[in-house]
Design an enzyme around this catalytic site. Structure first.
Site, PDB file in Angstrom:
ATOM      1  N   CYS A 172       0.792  -1.231   0.000  1.00 42.79           N
ATOM      2  CA  CYS A 172       0.000   0.000   0.000  1.00 42.79           C
ATOM      3  C   CYS A 172       0.828   1.287   0.000  1.00 42.79           C
ATOM      4  O   CYS A 172       0.508   2.208  -0.768  1.00 42.79           O
ATOM      5  CB  CYS A 172      -1.059   0.006   1.100  1.00 42.79           C
ATOM      6  SG  CYS A 172      -0.624  -0.835   2.612  1.00 42.79           S
ATOM      7  N   ARG A 232       7.017 -11.364   4.810  1.00 44.15           N
ATOM      8  CA  ARG A 232       6.596 -11.204   6.199  1.00 44.15           C
ATOM      9  C   ARG A 232       7.308 -12.230   7.051  1.00 44.15           C
ATOM     10  O   ARG A 232       7.415 -13.393   6.660  1.00 44.15           O
ATOM     11  CB  ARG A 232       5.086 -11.375   6.326  1.00 44.15           C
ATOM     12  CG  ARG A 232       4.349 -10.283   5.583  1.00 44.15           C
ATOM     13  CD  ARG A 232       2.870 -10.342   5.812  1.00 44.15           C
ATOM     14  NE  ARG A 232       2.234  -9.304   5.008  1.00 44.15           N
ATOM     15  CZ  ARG A 232       0.921  -9.185   4.865  1.00 44.15           C
ATOM     16  NH1 ARG A 232       0.109 -10.024   5.473  1.00 44.15           N
ATOM     17  NH2 ARG A 232       0.428  -8.219   4.120  1.00 44.15           N
ATOM     18  N   GLN A 273       1.030 -10.807  -3.542  1.00 46.58           N
ATOM     19  CA  GLN A 273      -0.371 -10.418  -3.411  1.00 46.58           C
ATOM     20  C   GLN A 273      -0.892  -9.908  -4.741  1.00 46.58           C
ATOM     21  O   GLN A 273      -0.179  -9.209  -5.454  1.00 46.58           O
ATOM     22  CB  GLN A 273      -0.509  -9.308  -2.374  1.00 46.58           C
ATOM     23  CG  GLN A 273      -0.126  -9.739  -0.980  1.00 46.58           C
ATOM     24  CD  GLN A 273      -0.291  -8.607   0.009  1.00 46.58           C
ATOM     25  OE1 GLN A 273       0.232  -7.517  -0.208  1.00 46.58           O
ATOM     26  NE2 GLN A 273      -1.010  -8.859   1.078  1.00 46.58           N
ATOM     27  N   ASP A 327      -2.690  -7.363  -5.453  1.00 40.41           N
ATOM     28  CA  ASP A 327      -3.041  -6.263  -4.574  1.00 40.41           C
ATOM     29  C   ASP A 327      -3.567  -5.078  -5.376  1.00 40.41           C
ATOM     30  O   ASP A 327      -2.945  -4.656  -6.344  1.00 40.41           O
ATOM     31  CB  ASP A 327      -1.766  -5.837  -3.836  1.00 40.41           C
ATOM     32  CG  ASP A 327      -2.054  -5.300  -2.458  1.00 40.41           C
ATOM     33  OD1 ASP A 327      -3.244  -5.212  -2.094  1.00 40.41           O
ATOM     34  OD2 ASP A 327      -1.094  -4.963  -1.759  1.00 40.41           O
ATOM     35  N   HIS A 376      -5.294  -1.085  -4.905  1.00 35.10           N
ATOM     36  CA  HIS A 376      -5.677   0.030  -4.042  1.00 35.10           C
ATOM     37  C   HIS A 376      -6.513   0.982  -4.865  1.00 35.10           C
ATOM     38  O   HIS A 376      -6.086   1.413  -5.940  1.00 35.10           O
ATOM     39  CB  HIS A 376      -4.437   0.700  -3.461  1.00 35.10           C
ATOM     40  CG  HIS A 376      -3.718  -0.209  -2.509  1.00 35.10           C
ATOM     41  ND1 HIS A 376      -2.655  -0.983  -2.898  1.00 35.10           N
ATOM     42  CD2 HIS A 376      -3.975  -0.525  -1.217  1.00 35.10           C
ATOM     43  CE1 HIS A 376      -2.260  -1.725  -1.878  1.00 35.10           C
ATOM     44  NE2 HIS A 376      -3.046  -1.479  -0.841  1.00 35.10           N
ATOM     45  N   LYS A 382     -12.222  -4.658   7.810  1.00 35.44           N
ATOM     46  CA  LYS A 382     -12.239  -5.358   6.527  1.00 35.44           C
ATOM     47  C   LYS A 382     -13.408  -6.325   6.461  1.00 35.44           C
ATOM     48  O   LYS A 382     -13.920  -6.778   7.488  1.00 35.44           O
ATOM     49  CB  LYS A 382     -10.931  -6.108   6.307  1.00 35.44           C
ATOM     50  CG  LYS A 382     -10.779  -7.343   7.168  1.00 35.44           C
ATOM     51  CD  LYS A 382      -9.548  -8.150   6.758  1.00 35.44           C
ATOM     52  CE  LYS A 382      -9.417  -9.379   7.640  1.00 35.44           C
ATOM     53  NZ  LYS A 382      -8.073  -9.895   7.753  1.00 35.44           N
ATOM     54  N   HIS A 404      -8.367  -1.057   0.180  1.00 32.50           N
ATOM     55  CA  HIS A 404      -7.331  -2.064  -0.055  1.00 32.50           C
ATOM     56  C   HIS A 404      -8.058  -3.352  -0.424  1.00 32.50           C
ATOM     57  O   HIS A 404      -9.030  -3.706   0.223  1.00 32.50           O
ATOM     58  CB  HIS A 404      -6.523  -2.381   1.210  1.00 32.50           C
ATOM     59  CG  HIS A 404      -5.876  -1.210   1.846  1.00 32.50           C
ATOM     60  ND1 HIS A 404      -4.517  -1.125   1.985  1.00 32.50           N
ATOM     61  CD2 HIS A 404      -6.386  -0.090   2.412  1.00 32.50           C
ATOM     62  CE1 HIS A 404      -4.218  -0.008   2.626  1.00 32.50           C
ATOM     63  NE2 HIS A 404      -5.330   0.643   2.895  1.00 32.50           N
TER      64      HIS A 404
END
Length: 651
Positions: free
Chosen positions: A349, A378, A396, A398, A400, A481, A527
């Site tokens: 992000c 991670r 991911q 991912d 945004h 979320k 997100h």
RNA sequence: GCCGGUGUGGCGCAGUUGGUAGCGCAGACGAUUUGUAAUCGUCAGGUCGUCGGUUCGAGUCCGACCACCGGCUCCA
């Protein structure tokens, strides 16, 4: 006082019984079979022992073995017998809690002299449990004051702690309201603090199996002592138990870690490190197909593709708050030029935010949807790493989305449709939605913002009229979320896509856009990860499909087997045709008997195995073996075969 | 990270009380030319997770580490 009472049953019918009748009396009055299956009764949604005297005009539901509630009771009672057996075998031990869980139960212990259970102990405990059950011991309920309870369990520190927390209200318990607690006794001298209800007698138990020992922290808190946990399963009949054990074995067979080796999809070389996967050519091809399809769908849905690096200076994660709130999930920093700290990124992000902030934005650009297959790292604790579903390096899918407050609801709505549609393309159509709220003490931002965001998400879920499950405190540090929880082919649920609403990061990074009013406004950020991570989604798909990927994802879609060597020329022609149609096909020459090559190909889970022999050479046909079908189709024209699968073969 | 378990050729396994590693599948080579789930033979492949210790001698015993497996929200 009247001599009879009338109770109402769930179907609306009523039953007249003598006064002082119990739940068991009620069951008997309806039928001997029901009386045999009855385990407990339910009045106004609360469960009670069968021995409870019924009040006049109550609405009673009889809970029977084999129902969901009946199984819970059965498992709970079996857990008591487990504790009884362990205390018999290891005198002086302490016992903690033993609730029913999905498909089974557990009980936590602290053994005398700091002993540990071994796998062999399970057998001895099972035998002791069988012995107890054979004695037809009855469970009897007793109610006590807190003081009496503390006295009764003065040698049991965990029980005492529970009683004290009932007393001071830290443990939420209905029984606590009247200041009394309940205990259940069975056999000689075994007594357990318990809310109940329980089966009347151990006669109802017996179809159980102890499965494994494990460590578990007292009250789930890793700062407190670790107890010895025994997991078991219990069912209403031997057959139900056996069915469950078969299901366990089936699930084991489709374990993606096992199939990953068998089908040569991916591996975790020791040389690289724990939780870091490499994808082999076949796994890589499937992954590429998934990613290509994903890109295609995102492009059509108005996303723009971006790329960002894997490492960054510490400043960025200071500004984003990750170093304050997510540091323990990050790999430690590396120190480079001038003692500058660089971090591997745990999330994408902040990078997408920088792309947004790279220049002035106009309202005309919103919603701005940025998408990246972003690889993040991670630092997962060593003990939680698990195949592809819990790794330390992951990609991911991912996105945004930056939009105005006004656009928020529409955007969320179309986003959820998009997510569910793409999941459906993978055959994941059975799901529910979970709403995760503010994690206490682990989040920033005002309560108002959190409430506003949480309300928006829960409205969204509600408009879909799907089941909404609350996950209190499970949100990220920057926002609540919703997640789509998917049930796979064998009924297990997996958290898949997540959608998070974030008012915080736009604030922290001072994001703005110029509105039609020529004023500056703050955008809202959404997100969103659809697969979650490609690795995890891949692993789940392997299990969902049991290794039999659908045609469009199969690394090899069609395999051709010549019956004899002199059919090979013809087969090469067929192969050429398949390749010209864009199909992924190969050919296995006739060095081995046909049966052997068929077997190999079936074990490889090839969707279509084509066989060509004399008849086919003469008639431009092939024999088609479709995966999952019993009998082959002989004499199919090549063109017909190709055109019949083309639609399914590509996405 | 913590608790328990496991670690033998690519994969699945065997290896007795410590005496110097074996089987099946896969692989290579040769023969076999096959119509729907295993053709036959030959060969090759392992410093037994790593490091250290005990011992005349360790895959077997001890220790440390690494990796993997099962767990660590389910609240009497």
């Amino acid at each position: 006082m009247s001599k009879t009472i009338v109770v109402e049953l769930p179907d609306g019918s009523t039953k007249e019984l003598p006064a002082n009748s119990t739940g068991l009396d009620l069951a008997k009055s309806i039928g001997p079979k029901l009386a045999g299956a009855a385990l407990a009764i339910e009045i106004d949604g609360k469960l009670y022992d069968l021995g409870l005297e019924l009040a006049d005009k109550s609405h009673v539901n009889i809970v029977v073995a084999g129902s969901a509630k009946g199984r819970e009771i059965l498992r709970h009672s079996t857990a008591h017998v487990l504790a009884q057996a362990v205390l018999n075998l290891w005198p002086g031990s302490h016992f903690a809690i033993g609730p029913p869980v999905e498909d089974g139960f557990y009980y936590d212990f602290e053994l005398a002299d700091n002993k540990r259970f071994t796998d062999e102990d399970l057998l001895a405990i099972e035998q002791e449990m069988d012995r107890i059950i054979d004695e037809s011991q009855s469970f009897s309920r007793e109610e006590l004051s807190l003081e009496e309870g503390l006295k009764l369990f003065e040698d049991q520190p965990f029980k005492s702690e529970i009683i004290r927390s009932i007393g001071d209200g830290t443990l939420n318990s209905e029984v606590a309201s009247d200041g009394r607690i309940s205990v259940y006794r069975n056999g000689e001298g075994f007594v357990d603090l318990c809310r109940g209800p329980h089966v009347g007698s151990t006669d109802k138990l017996g179809s159980f199996k102890l499965l494994r020992v494990a460590g578990a922290y007292w009250r789930g808190d890793e700062k407190r002592q670790q107890l010895q946990r025994i997991y078991g399963t219990a069912w209403e009949s031997r057959k139900a138990l056996d069915d469950y054990l078969v299901r366990l074995a089936e699930a084991e067979k489709r374990d993606h870690r096992k199939l990953g080796v068998e089908l040569d999809l991916f591996s975790f070389p020791d040389e690289i490190g724990s939780g870091l996967a490499v994808f082999h050519p076949k796994g890589g091809l499937i992954r590429k197909l998934m990613e290509d399809y994903s890109r295609k769908r995102h492009e059509a849905a108005g996303y723009q593709f971006v790329y960002s690096p894997h490492i960054t200076k510490a400043n960025l994660f200071e500004e984003s708050g990750h170093l304050d709130w997510f540091a323990e999930g990050m790999f430690p920093p590396m120190q480079l030029d001038n003692e500058q700290n660089y971090y591997l990124k745990p999330m994408n992000c902040p990078f997408h935010i920088l792309i947004y902030r790279s220049r002035q934005r106009s309202y005309k650009e919103l919603p701005l949807r940025l998408f990246e297959f972003g690889t993040v790292y991670r630092y997962e604790k060593s003990g939680v790493i698990h195949g592809l579903t819990r790794v330390r390096g992951m990609t991911q899918d991912d996105a945004h989305i930056f939009c105005s407050i006004d656009q928020m609801e529409t955007e969320l709505d179309s986003l959820l449709s998009f997510v569910l549609e793409v999941l459906g393309d993978y055959g994941l159509e059975d799901y529910f939605i979970e709403l995760s709220t503010k994690p206490p003490g682990k989040a920033f931002g005002s309560d108002e913002d959190w409430e506003r965001a949480t309300a928006a998400l829960s409205n969204l879920a509600r408009t879909r009229s799907v089941d909404l499950v609350l996950d209190e405190g499970g949100g990220a540090f920057y926002g609540p979320k919703i997640s789509v929880q998917v049930r796979d082919a064998i009924g297990r649920t997996w958290q898949m896509s997540t959608i998070q609403l974030d008012f915080q990061l736009p604030q922290r990074f001072g994001l703005e856009y110029v509105g039609s009013d020529n004023d500056r406004h703050r955008p809202v950020m959404i997100h969103r990860a659809l697969f979650g991570t490609v690795e995890r989604f891949f692993g789940i798909l392997v299990e969902h499909y049991n290794g039999s990927f659908p045609l469009w994802l199969s690394p090899i879609q069609v395999r051709i087997l010549p019956v004899r060597a002199d059919h090979e020329d013809y087969c090469h022609l067929v192969l050429k045709r398949l390749h010209e149609s864009g199909l992924r096909a190969d050919l296995l020459e006739a060095h081995e008997p046909l049966g052997s090559r068929i077997r190999k190909s079936k074990l490889d889970r090839i969707p279509y195995i084509l066989v060509a022999g004399d008849d086919d050479v003469n008639e431009s046909s092939i024999g088609v073996n479709e995966r999952g079908e019993g009998q082959p189709r002989r004499g199919v024209k090549i063109d017909d075969f190709i055109s019949s699968i083309l639609k399914e073969a590509f996405r």
